[in-house]
Design a protein around this motif. Structure first.
Motif, PDB file in Angstrom:
ATOM      1  N   ILE A 151     -19.108  10.687  73.494  1.00 54.69           N
ATOM      2  CA  ILE A 151     -20.424  10.593  72.861  1.00 54.69           C
ATOM      3  C   ILE A 151     -21.169   9.358  73.357  1.00 54.69           C
ATOM      4  O   ILE A 151     -22.373   9.399  73.578  1.00 54.69           O
ATOM      5  CB  ILE A 151     -20.269  10.567  71.326  1.00 54.69           C
ATOM      6  CG1 ILE A 151     -19.758  11.915  70.841  1.00 54.69           C
ATOM      7  CG2 ILE A 151     -21.582  10.234  70.635  1.00 54.69           C
ATOM      8  CD1 ILE A 151     -19.268  11.920  69.430  1.00 54.69           C
ATOM      9  N   LEU A 233     -21.760  14.291  62.009  1.00 53.64           N
ATOM     10  CA  LEU A 233     -21.974  15.303  63.050  1.00 53.64           C
ATOM     11  C   LEU A 233     -23.380  15.338  63.663  1.00 53.64           C
ATOM     12  O   LEU A 233     -23.497  15.340  64.886  1.00 53.64           O
ATOM     13  CB  LEU A 233     -21.581  16.684  62.507  1.00 53.64           C
ATOM     14  CG  LEU A 233     -21.502  17.778  63.571  1.00 53.64           C
ATOM     15  CD1 LEU A 233     -20.351  18.706  63.296  1.00 53.64           C
ATOM     16  CD2 LEU A 233     -22.777  18.579  63.649  1.00 53.64           C
ATOM     17  N   TYR A 237     -23.763  14.939  67.780  1.00 48.74           N
ATOM     18  CA  TYR A 237     -24.148  16.042  68.654  1.00 48.74           C
ATOM     19  C   TYR A 237     -25.500  15.780  69.304  1.00 48.74           C
ATOM     20  O   TYR A 237     -25.734  16.159  70.451  1.00 48.74           O
ATOM     21  CB  TYR A 237     -24.224  17.353  67.854  1.00 48.74           C
ATOM     22  CG  TYR A 237     -22.894  18.022  67.610  1.00 48.74           C
ATOM     23  CD1 TYR A 237     -21.706  17.317  67.725  1.00 48.74           C
ATOM     24  CD2 TYR A 237     -22.823  19.364  67.269  1.00 48.74           C
ATOM     25  CE1 TYR A 237     -20.493  17.927  67.473  1.00 48.74           C
ATOM     26  CE2 TYR A 237     -21.604  19.988  67.028  1.00 48.74           C
ATOM     27  CZ  TYR A 237     -20.449  19.257  67.127  1.00 48.74           C
ATOM     28  OH  TYR A 237     -19.243  19.869  66.881  1.00 48.74           O
ATOM     29  N   THR A 245     -21.977  17.860  74.302  1.00 51.97           N
ATOM     30  CA  THR A 245     -22.327  18.529  73.044  1.00 51.97           C
ATOM     31  C   THR A 245     -21.895  19.989  73.083  1.00 51.97           C
ATOM     32  O   THR A 245     -21.322  20.507  72.126  1.00 51.97           O
ATOM     33  CB  THR A 245     -23.837  18.451  72.792  1.00 51.97           C
ATOM     34  OG1 THR A 245     -24.242  17.097  72.904  1.00 51.97           O
ATOM     35  CG2 THR A 245     -24.195  18.962  71.423  1.00 51.97           C
ATOM     36  N   ALA A 249     -19.232  21.354  70.431  1.00 55.13           N
ATOM     37  CA  ALA A 249     -19.673  22.360  69.465  1.00 55.13           C
ATOM     38  C   ALA A 249     -18.720  23.546  69.452  1.00 55.13           C
ATOM     39  O   ALA A 249     -18.524  24.182  68.426  1.00 55.13           O
ATOM     40  CB  ALA A 249     -21.086  22.813  69.795  1.00 55.13           C
ATOM     41  N   LYS A 305     -31.496  19.709  69.778  1.00 55.26           N
ATOM     42  CA  LYS A 305     -30.065  19.432  69.660  1.00 55.26           C
ATOM     43  C   LYS A 305     -29.704  19.124  68.216  1.00 55.26           C
ATOM     44  O   LYS A 305     -28.687  19.569  67.700  1.00 55.26           O
ATOM     45  CB  LYS A 305     -29.681  18.253  70.557  1.00 55.26           C
ATOM     46  CG  LYS A 305     -29.462  18.663  72.000  1.00 55.26           C
ATOM     47  CD  LYS A 305     -29.234  17.478  72.876  1.00 55.26           C
ATOM     48  CE  LYS A 305     -27.789  17.077  72.949  1.00 55.26           C
ATOM     49  NZ  LYS A 305     -27.596  15.929  73.867  1.00 55.26           N
ATOM     50  N   ALA A 309     -27.327  21.144  65.733  1.00 57.55           N
ATOM     51  CA  ALA A 309     -26.200  20.420  65.146  1.00 57.55           C
ATOM     52  C   ALA A 309     -26.116  20.734  63.655  1.00 57.55           C
ATOM     53  O   ALA A 309     -25.044  21.024  63.125  1.00 57.55           O
ATOM     54  CB  ALA A 309     -26.356  18.929  65.372  1.00 57.55           C
ATOM     55  N   SER A 312     -24.779  24.026  63.191  1.00 56.02           N
ATOM     56  CA  SER A 312     -23.321  24.067  63.357  1.00 56.02           C
ATOM     57  C   SER A 312     -22.615  23.806  62.040  1.00 56.02           C
ATOM     58  O   SER A 312     -21.614  24.459  61.717  1.00 56.02           O
ATOM     59  CB  SER A 312     -22.861  23.004  64.361  1.00 56.02           C
ATOM     60  OG  SER A 312     -22.932  23.508  65.656  1.00 56.02           O
ATOM     61  N   LYS A 345     -22.701  28.988  70.074  1.00 52.60           N
ATOM     62  CA  LYS A 345     -23.214  27.630  70.008  1.00 52.60           C
ATOM     63  C   LYS A 345     -23.071  26.915  71.340  1.00 52.60           C
ATOM     64  O   LYS A 345     -23.959  26.161  71.742  1.00 52.60           O
ATOM     65  CB  LYS A 345     -22.497  26.863  68.893  1.00 52.60           C
ATOM     66  CG  LYS A 345     -23.257  25.750  68.221  1.00 52.60           C
ATOM     67  CD  LYS A 345     -24.730  25.967  68.068  1.00 52.60           C
ATOM     68  CE  LYS A 345     -25.200  26.635  66.800  1.00 52.60           C
ATOM     69  NZ  LYS A 345     -24.706  26.122  65.573  1.00 52.60           N
ATOM     70  N   THR A 346     -21.958  27.153  72.055  1.00 53.66           N
ATOM     71  CA  THR A 346     -21.820  26.535  73.369  1.00 53.66           C
ATOM     72  C   THR A 346     -22.920  27.030  74.297  1.00 53.66           C
ATOM     73  O   THR A 346     -23.530  26.243  75.029  1.00 53.66           O
ATOM     74  CB  THR A 346     -20.431  26.843  73.951  1.00 53.66           C
ATOM     75  OG1 THR A 346     -19.447  26.494  72.985  1.00 53.66           O
ATOM     76  CG2 THR A 346     -20.179  26.048  75.201  1.00 53.66           C
ATOM     77  N   PHE A 349     -26.272  25.290  73.367  1.00 56.51           N
ATOM     78  CA  PHE A 349     -26.359  23.897  73.813  1.00 56.51           C
ATOM     79  C   PHE A 349     -26.443  23.802  75.337  1.00 56.51           C
ATOM     80  O   PHE A 349     -27.073  22.896  75.873  1.00 56.51           O
ATOM     81  CB  PHE A 349     -25.184  23.079  73.269  1.00 56.51           C
ATOM     82  CG  PHE A 349     -25.388  22.596  71.864  1.00 56.51           C
ATOM     83  CD1 PHE A 349     -26.459  21.769  71.550  1.00 56.51           C
ATOM     84  CD2 PHE A 349     -24.534  22.964  70.850  1.00 56.51           C
ATOM     85  CE1 PHE A 349     -26.671  21.319  70.251  1.00 56.51           C
ATOM     86  CE2 PHE A 349     -24.723  22.525  69.544  1.00 56.51           C
ATOM     87  CZ  PHE A 349     -25.796  21.703  69.250  1.00 56.51           C
TER      88      PHE A 349
END
Lengths: 493, 116
Positions: A151, A233, A237, A245, A249, A305, A309, A312, A345-346, A349
Motif C-alpha cells: 500500500i 479498508l 484501497y 488494489t 480486493a 477507487k 472500496a 467491497s 471486483k478485481t 479495479f
C-alpha cells in the motif's frame, strides 16, 4: 514424487522466489520472476484441486514430522477452492501489473514492490493450506506485513498514513487472534486444527472456549473488514497502486473469511457458532447492515477507487450474511460469492487502473464521455457493476440466487427482502457512474478514442469474460462451492 | 506459588489494557506504535505464563530434574516476537516516510496537512 509435495510447493515456491527479486533488483526480471511464480502456482493449485477431487483430503506433514509434533498442511475441497481463487487472481494481477506499475511506481523501487507482492501471495497461500492455527497466525502476519508495504507504494502521499493505520488495525487484529488461540492451547494442549476439532466438543461448556472464540472472531472480523470493523479498508484501497488494489480486493479479505469459516464451522463444536453463543446473529446483522449501509455510503464518493472500496465492504457483508445463516446452503453461498466477488471486483479495479493510465485520474468526473472515449475499459466497469447489482447473466446474479435461496430455506423472507434492497442501493451507485460515462453530453469537448493499453485490457477482459461465463454456466462454481461448504460444515445439503 | 501465578495474569491484563489505551488515544504515531508493542508484549507474557509447570525446571535434558516447563509456548513466542519486531520496524519506517512527506508525526496535524 512431486505430486506428493504439491501443498508445500504452493507456499515454498513464492517464499523462495521473493528473495530472488531482492537479489536481482531489476524491475523487468522481478516482474518475470513474479509471473513465473504465478504460472507455477496456478498450475499447482489446479493440480491440488484435481487431487482433492479424485483422492480426497490431502494431509502433508511438513518436514516429515507427523501431526502432533510437526505442522501439518491439510487441504480439502474448501481450501483447494480458495487456493484456486487466490492463485489465479495473483496470476492475472501480476500480468496486469507490468504496465500499470510502470506508470505509478519509480523504477528503483519496483523490485521491492514485486518482492512484497510475492511474499504477500506466499502468506495468503499459507493461510489457506495450513492445518495448524499458530501457523495460520504466522502466515497472516507474513501476508499483512507485505500488504502494508504494497500500500505504501502509492502515488499519493496519503498512502503512507493509510498503510500505517492498516498496520495498527491489522496488528491489533492478529494479536486478538493470537490471544484466542493461546486460550485454546491452554485448554486443549494442541494447535492442530483436526485435534482441536476432536477435543473442543467435550469442553464446549467452559467459559475459556467462549472467550477464545470471541477473541478469534473479533480478530478475523477486522482482517476481513466486516462492518463496523472496516475502517482501515477505504483508504488502503483508495491510495494503493491500482494493480495492488485489484489484487487485494480479490484476495486479502478472502483468506481471512476462509479462516473464519474454518474456525466457526469446522474447528469449534457444531452448534457453538449458532445455538450456544448466538454469534451468528451478530455476524448476520453486521453483514446485512454492511450490505445496505456501506453501499449507500459508496453513492456519495467522488473517487472511483474509494467508491468501489466501500462497495467491497458491502460485498463482504453479503458473504457474512451467508455465514450468519449458519447452514450448509448459506456457507455455499458465501463460498460462491467469494469466488464471484473476486472476479468482478478485481476486473473493476483493473479497468479503473486503465482509466488512470489514459486520463491520469480516478475521479468520477474523469469518466465524462468515457463510454465513447474508451468503450472497452468502460464496458468492463459496467459489466462489473451489473454483476455487483446481481443482473442476470453475470456471476453476481448466481451469488444472489444462492444467498436468497439459503435465506428462504430458513423462512427468512425479511432477509431476502433486505438483500434485494441492498441490490437497489448498489444499483444507485452503479447508475451514477453509468450516467456520467454514457449519458452526460458535453458538446464542447471533442471525442478522441483513447483506450487503455492492451496489456491492461487483456487481463481485465479475461476476468470480465470469466464473470459472464460463470454467470451463464454456474455448473463448476456451484458444485465446487457446495462441495467446499460440505467439507467445512460436515453436512451434506 | 499459586498467588504468583495469578499475579502474572493480572500483569497481562494490565499491560494489555495499557497498550490498547495508548494505541487508541495517542495522537503521536510513534507513541501509537509503542502502545502496540506493549499490547503485543502482554500476549507474550500470557503464553509464557501458560507454559509454566509449578516446580518444573527449564526444559533441558538432564538426569537431575523430572518436571519440565512446557517448551512449546516459548518457541511460539519466539516466532511472535520476531513478528512483533518486524511490525515495529515497518511501522517506524512508515513513520519516517510520513515525517518527510507531511513534516509531522502527529495524527491530527497530518490530517490537516492532507486536507490542504
Amino acid at each position: 514424487m512431486l505430486s506428493f509435495h504439491l501443498s508445500a510447493l504452493q507456499v515454498v515456491i513464492p517464499l523462495l522466489a521473493a528473495p530472488l527479486c531482492a537479489i536481482f533488483r531489476g524491475p523487468r526480471i522481478s516482474w518475470l520472476i513474479a509471473l513465473a511464480v504465478g504460472l507455477a502456482c496456478a498450475v499447482n493449485s489446479l493440480a491440488i484441486l484435481n487431487q482433492v477431487n479424485t483422492s480426497g483430503e490431502i494431509i502433508y506433514a511438513l518436514g516429515g514430522w507427523a501431526a502432533p509434533w510437526g505442522i501439518e498442511y491439510r487441504i480439502d475441497s474448501a481450501n483447494a477452492f480458495i487456493l484456486l481463487i487466490i492463485s489465479f487472481i495473483y496470476l492475472v494481477g501480476i500480468f496486469y501489473a507490468r504496465d500499470s506499475i510502470k506508470a505509478e511506481v519509480p523504477e528503483h523501487s519496483r523490485c521491492w514492490l514485486y518482492t512484497a507482492w510475492i511474499l504477500c501471495f506466499s502468506g495468503l497461500s499459507g493461510i489457506t493450506v495450513s492445518g495448524d492455527v499458530f501457523n495460520v497466525f504466522v502466515f497472516l502476519e507474513v501476508s499483512s506485513l507485505s500488504t502494508y508495504i504494497l500500500i505504501s507504494f502509492g502515488k499519493d502521499r496519503r498512502c503512507l498514513t493509510a498503510a500505517l493505520r492498516y498496520l495498527i488495525m491489522g496488528t491489533i487484529a492478529a494479536t486478538f487472534y493470537l490471544i484466542g488461540i493461546g486460550f485454546l492451547y491452554a485448554l486443549t494442549g494442541t494447535l492442530n486444527m483436526a485435534d482441536l476439532a476432536e477435543r473442543l466438543p467435550g469442553l464446549a461448556s467452559q467459559n475459556t472456549v467462549a472467550v477464545a472464540f470471541g477473541f478469534v472472531v473479533l480478530g478475523l472480523a477486522i482482517k476481513m473488514a466486516l462492518f463496523p470493523l472496516h475502517a482501515w479498508l477505504p483508504n488502503a484501497y483508495a491510495y494503493a497502486p491500482n494493480a495492488v488494489t485489484a489484487f487485494l480486493a480479490g484476495t486479502a479479505t478472502k483468506a481471512a473469511v476462509y479462516v473464519f469459516m474454518r474456525l466457526a464451522f469446522a474447528i469449534f463444536p457444531d452448534d457453538f457458532f449458532s445455538d450456544l453463543t448466538s454469534t451468528h446473529v451478530i455476524v448476520l446483522a453486521a453483514g446485512i447492515i454492511s450490505a445496505i449501509l456501506t453501499s449507500a455510503i459508496a453513492i456519495f464518493q467522488d473517487d472511483l477507487k474509494r467508491l468501489f472500496a466501500w462497495s467491497s465492504i458491502g460485498q463482504i457483508g453479503y458473504i457474512a450474511v451467508g455465514l450468519g445463516l449458519a447452514s450448509s446452503a448459506g456457507v455455499a453461498a458465501s463460498f460462491l460469492h467469494l469466488f464471484n466477488h473476486a472476479l468482478m471486483k478485481t476486473a473493476i479495479f483493473m479497468a479503473i487502473g486503465g482509466l488512470f493510465i489514459t486520463t491520469g485520474s480516478t475521479t468520477i468526473a474523469a469518466l465524462e464521455n468515457a463510454g465513447r472515449r474508451m468503450p472497452w475499459t468502460m464496458a468492463a466497469i459496467l459489466i462489473g457493476g451489473f454483476s455487483l447489482i446481481g443482473v442476470p447473466f453475470t456471476t453476481g446474479f448466481i451469488s444472489k440466487w444462492y444467498l436468497v435461496s439459503a435465506a428462504l430455506e430458513q423462512n427468512h423472507w425479511w432477509l431476502a427482502g433486505l438483500i434485494l434492497i441492498g441490490s437497489l442501493v448498489t444499483a444507485a451507485y452503479v447508475w451514477k457512474i453509468v450516467e456520467i460515462a454514457y449519458f452526460r453530453k458535453n458538446p464542447d469537448t471533442q471525442i478522441v478514442r483513447q483506450e487503455a493499453p492492451l496489456s491492461l485490457l487483456i487481463p481485465t477482459w479475461v476476468l470480465v469474460t470469466a464473470n459472464i461465463y460463470f454467470g451463464i454456466d454456474a455448473q463448476f462454481t456451484g458444485s465446487t462451492a457446495t462441495l467446499a461448504a460440505t467439507a467445512i460444515t460436515g453436512i451434506t445439503p | 506459588m499459586e498467588g504468583l501465578g495469578i499475579v502474572n495474569y493480572w500483569i497481562v491484563v494490565a499491560l494489555m489494557m495499557t497498550g490498547l489505551y495508548v494505541v487508541m488515544t495517542a495522537n503521536n504515531f510513534v507513541k501509537k506504535i509503542i502502545g502496540l508493542n506493549i499490547f503485543q508484549s502482554s500476549v507474550f507474557i500470557l503464553y509464557i505464563s501458560i507454559a509454566k509447570v509449578s516446580g518444573g525446571t527449564a526444559p533441558i535434558l538432564t538426569s537431575e530434574a523430572e518436571i519440565y516447563s512446557n517448551p512449546l509456548p516459548h518457541v511460539l513466542i519466539l516466532t511472535a516476537i520476531v513478528v512483533g519486531v518486524a511490525t515495529t520496524a515497518l511501522g517506524l519506517a512508515l513513520i519516517v516516510r510520513i515525517r518527510s512527506a507531511f513534516g509531522t508525526v502527529d495524527d491530527h496535524e497530518v490530517q490537516d496537512v492532507a486536507r490542504d
